[in-house]
Motif scaffolding. Structure first.
Motif, PDB file in Angstrom:
ATOM      1  N   ARG A 101     -45.232  94.784  65.335  1.00  0.00           N
ATOM      2  CA  ARG A 101     -45.407  94.682  66.777  1.00  0.00           C
ATOM      3  C   ARG A 101     -45.076  96.022  67.429  1.00  0.00           C
ATOM      4  O   ARG A 101     -44.228  96.766  66.943  1.00  0.00           O
ATOM      5  CB  ARG A 101     -44.497  93.599  67.345  1.00  0.00           C
ATOM      6  N   LEU A 102     -45.767  96.304  68.534  1.00  0.00           N
ATOM      7  CA  LEU A 102     -45.538  97.574  69.215  1.00  0.00           C
ATOM      8  C   LEU A 102     -44.102  97.681  69.707  1.00  0.00           C
ATOM      9  O   LEU A 102     -43.511  98.768  69.671  1.00  0.00           O
ATOM     10  CB  LEU A 102     -46.512  97.731  70.392  1.00  0.00           C
ATOM     11  N   ASP A 103     -43.502  96.572  70.130  1.00  0.00           N
ATOM     12  CA  ASP A 103     -42.122  96.643  70.601  1.00  0.00           C
ATOM     13  C   ASP A 103     -41.126  96.797  69.461  1.00  0.00           C
ATOM     14  O   ASP A 103     -39.929  97.001  69.717  1.00  0.00           O
ATOM     15  CB  ASP A 103     -41.760  95.438  71.486  1.00  0.00           C
ATOM     16  N   ALA A 106     -41.942 100.820  68.829  1.00  0.00           N
ATOM     17  CA  ALA A 106     -41.461 101.591  69.986  1.00  0.00           C
ATOM     18  C   ALA A 106     -40.467 100.728  70.759  1.00  0.00           C
ATOM     19  O   ALA A 106     -40.734 100.294  71.876  1.00  0.00           O
ATOM     20  CB  ALA A 106     -42.626 102.012  70.865  1.00  0.00           C
ATOM     21  N   SER A 107     -39.318 100.463  70.132  1.00  0.00           N
ATOM     22  CA  SER A 107     -38.341  99.554  70.730  1.00  0.00           C
ATOM     23  C   SER A 107     -37.802 100.109  72.041  1.00  0.00           C
ATOM     24  O   SER A 107     -37.647 101.318  72.219  1.00  0.00           O
ATOM     25  CB  SER A 107     -37.188  99.313  69.749  1.00  0.00           C
ATOM     26  N   GLN A 108     -37.528  99.177  72.966  1.00  0.00           N
ATOM     27  CA  GLN A 108     -37.045  99.511  74.309  1.00  0.00           C
ATOM     28  C   GLN A 108     -37.968 100.543  74.983  1.00  0.00           C
ATOM     29  O   GLN A 108     -37.513 101.433  75.697  1.00  0.00           O
ATOM     30  CB  GLN A 108     -35.604 100.042  74.258  1.00  0.00           C
ATOM     31  N   GLY A 109     -39.259 100.363  74.741  1.00  0.00           N
ATOM     32  CA  GLY A 109     -40.219 101.328  75.254  1.00  0.00           C
ATOM     33  C   GLY A 109     -40.824 100.933  76.582  1.00  0.00           C
ATOM     34  O   GLY A 109     -40.795  99.766  76.999  1.00  0.00           O
ATOM     35  N   THR A 110     -41.366 101.910  77.256  1.00  0.00           N
ATOM     36  CA  THR A 110     -42.114 101.699  78.494  1.00  0.00           C
ATOM     37  C   THR A 110     -43.431 102.469  78.411  1.00  0.00           C
ATOM     38  O   THR A 110     -43.532 103.481  77.709  1.00  0.00           O
ATOM     39  CB  THR A 110     -41.334 102.180  79.731  1.00  0.00           C
ATOM     40  N   LEU A 111     -44.404 101.973  79.142  1.00  0.00           N
ATOM     41  CA  LEU A 111     -45.708 102.616  79.210  1.00  0.00           C
ATOM     42  C   LEU A 111     -45.952 103.044  80.648  1.00  0.00           C
ATOM     43  O   LEU A 111     -45.971 102.211  81.556  1.00  0.00           O
ATOM     44  CB  LEU A 111     -46.802 101.648  78.759  1.00  0.00           C
ATOM     45  N   ASP A 129     -43.425  97.427  80.740  1.00  0.00           N
ATOM     46  CA  ASP A 129     -42.713  97.406  79.469  1.00  0.00           C
ATOM     47  C   ASP A 129     -43.664  96.992  78.347  1.00  0.00           C
ATOM     48  O   ASP A 129     -44.839  96.721  78.578  1.00  0.00           O
ATOM     49  CB  ASP A 129     -41.481  96.483  79.535  1.00  0.00           C
ATOM     50  N   LEU A 130     -43.149  96.953  77.131  1.00  0.00           N
ATOM     51  CA  LEU A 130     -43.971  96.661  75.954  1.00  0.00           C
ATOM     52  C   LEU A 130     -43.669  95.293  75.372  1.00  0.00           C
ATOM     53  O   LEU A 130     -43.877  95.057  74.184  1.00  0.00           O
ATOM     54  CB  LEU A 130     -43.744  97.739  74.885  1.00  0.00           C
TER      55      LEU A 130
END
Length: 294
Positions: A101-103, A106-111, A129-130
């Motif tokens: 999974r993208l999260d 890229a944990s605790q990520g934002t787009l 958020d992701l």
């Protein structure tokens, strides 16, 4: 396969869509970086995602898609111009897990999606958020929150090609009721049957015929997509000059030359001792032309 984006609308319903497909341009972009297959796949999805987003804009603008996180994928940066030029870069900390999974990648990520009008108008940025687990889900969340437009997105990439499909429900004429109340749900159900391989390997016309052959679809002229980097020797020189003469001379003494690679295209720019001294000269202290006749 062509590097292009194909826009279309449902003639008898308030639904529009786009198909973005990347072939040679995608391979050219990922071929300039040394990333794992998992990161290359994310770059491919990001490139078609940015192309789909840019095609929804009303005015010529530069669009930047920037994903940042504390996870293995620390940065994914995609830029697309209104002329179809695009570039991408990624930075990692450790191995990015494949098929995750993208999260998780890229944990605790934002787009962040940034739009800069080419006419110098007001800059816009939206951040999501992701939590949806994929880049496509993050884009759907962005449209729901920022544009209030129901949107479906499908993205796919492999080592050779990348492609994406976007469907969007439009307001009815003059803000009134939709012309075909069932069209949005019907279009979404039909589009959900598309596979990643079909998006990547079939032409846009073939994909649309496969999905919507019973609908009245109007196609617009396709727009080309291509790799293009905005780096230049002058821009690199301006960056180096901002570091200061002492740091430049110290680096030159240690390395014999200063070499900078563009993060997007990996183009090398080399500066020898003569180049560095030219950078260290303050332009305001250069001697003015003499009035003396010779």
């Amino acid at each position: 396969m062509a590097d292009q984006i194909q826009r279309f609308i449902f003639d008898r319903a308030d639904v529009r869509g786009e198909i973005a497909q990347l072939d040679a341009a995608y391979r050219q972009i990922i071929g300039r970086s040394e990333q794992s297959p998992a990161v290359q796949q994310l770059m491919g999805e990001g490139l078609v995602a940015a192309a789909l987003l840019a095609a929804t804009l009303k005015y010529p603008s530069a669009l930047t898609l920037q994903l940042q996180s504390t996870g293995p994928l620390s940065l994914l940066l995609i830029q697309v111009g209104s002329d179809g030029t695009m570039r991408a870069m990624a930075r990692t900390r450790g191995e990015v897990p494949a098929n995750a999974r993208l999260d998780e990648q890229a944990s605790q990520g934002t787009l962040a999606i940034t739009i800069e009008p080419e006419d110098g108008g007001e800059r816009y940025q939206g951040i999501v958020d992701l939590s949806g687990g994929s880049l496509a889900a993050a884009l759907e969340h962005y449209f729901a929150e920022s544009e209030q437009l129901p949107t479906h997105v499908w993205l796919s990439a492999d080592p050779e090609r990348a492609a994406g499909l976007l469907l969007q429900r439009l307001p009815g004429p003059d803000g009134g009721p939709a012309r075909d109340e069932d069209a949005w749900e019907r279009a979404g159900q039909l589009a959900a049957t598309v596979t990643g391989a079909e998006l990547r390997e079939l032409s846009a016309d073939a994909v649309l015929h496969r999905l919507f052959h019973e609908e009245d679809i109007r196609l617009f002229e396709p727009s080309p997509l291509r790799f293009g980097c905005r780096c230049s020797r002058q821009r690199v020189a301006d960056m180096l000059r901002s570091l200061g003469a002492d740091e430049l001379r110290e680096t030159l003494a240690e390395q014999g030359q200063i070499q900078v690679h563009c993060d997007f295209c990996n183009e090398p720019y080399r500066f020898d001792a003569v180049d560095v001294e030219a950078l260290c000269v303050d332009p305001t202290t250069r001697a003015a032309p003499s009035d003396t006749s010779h």
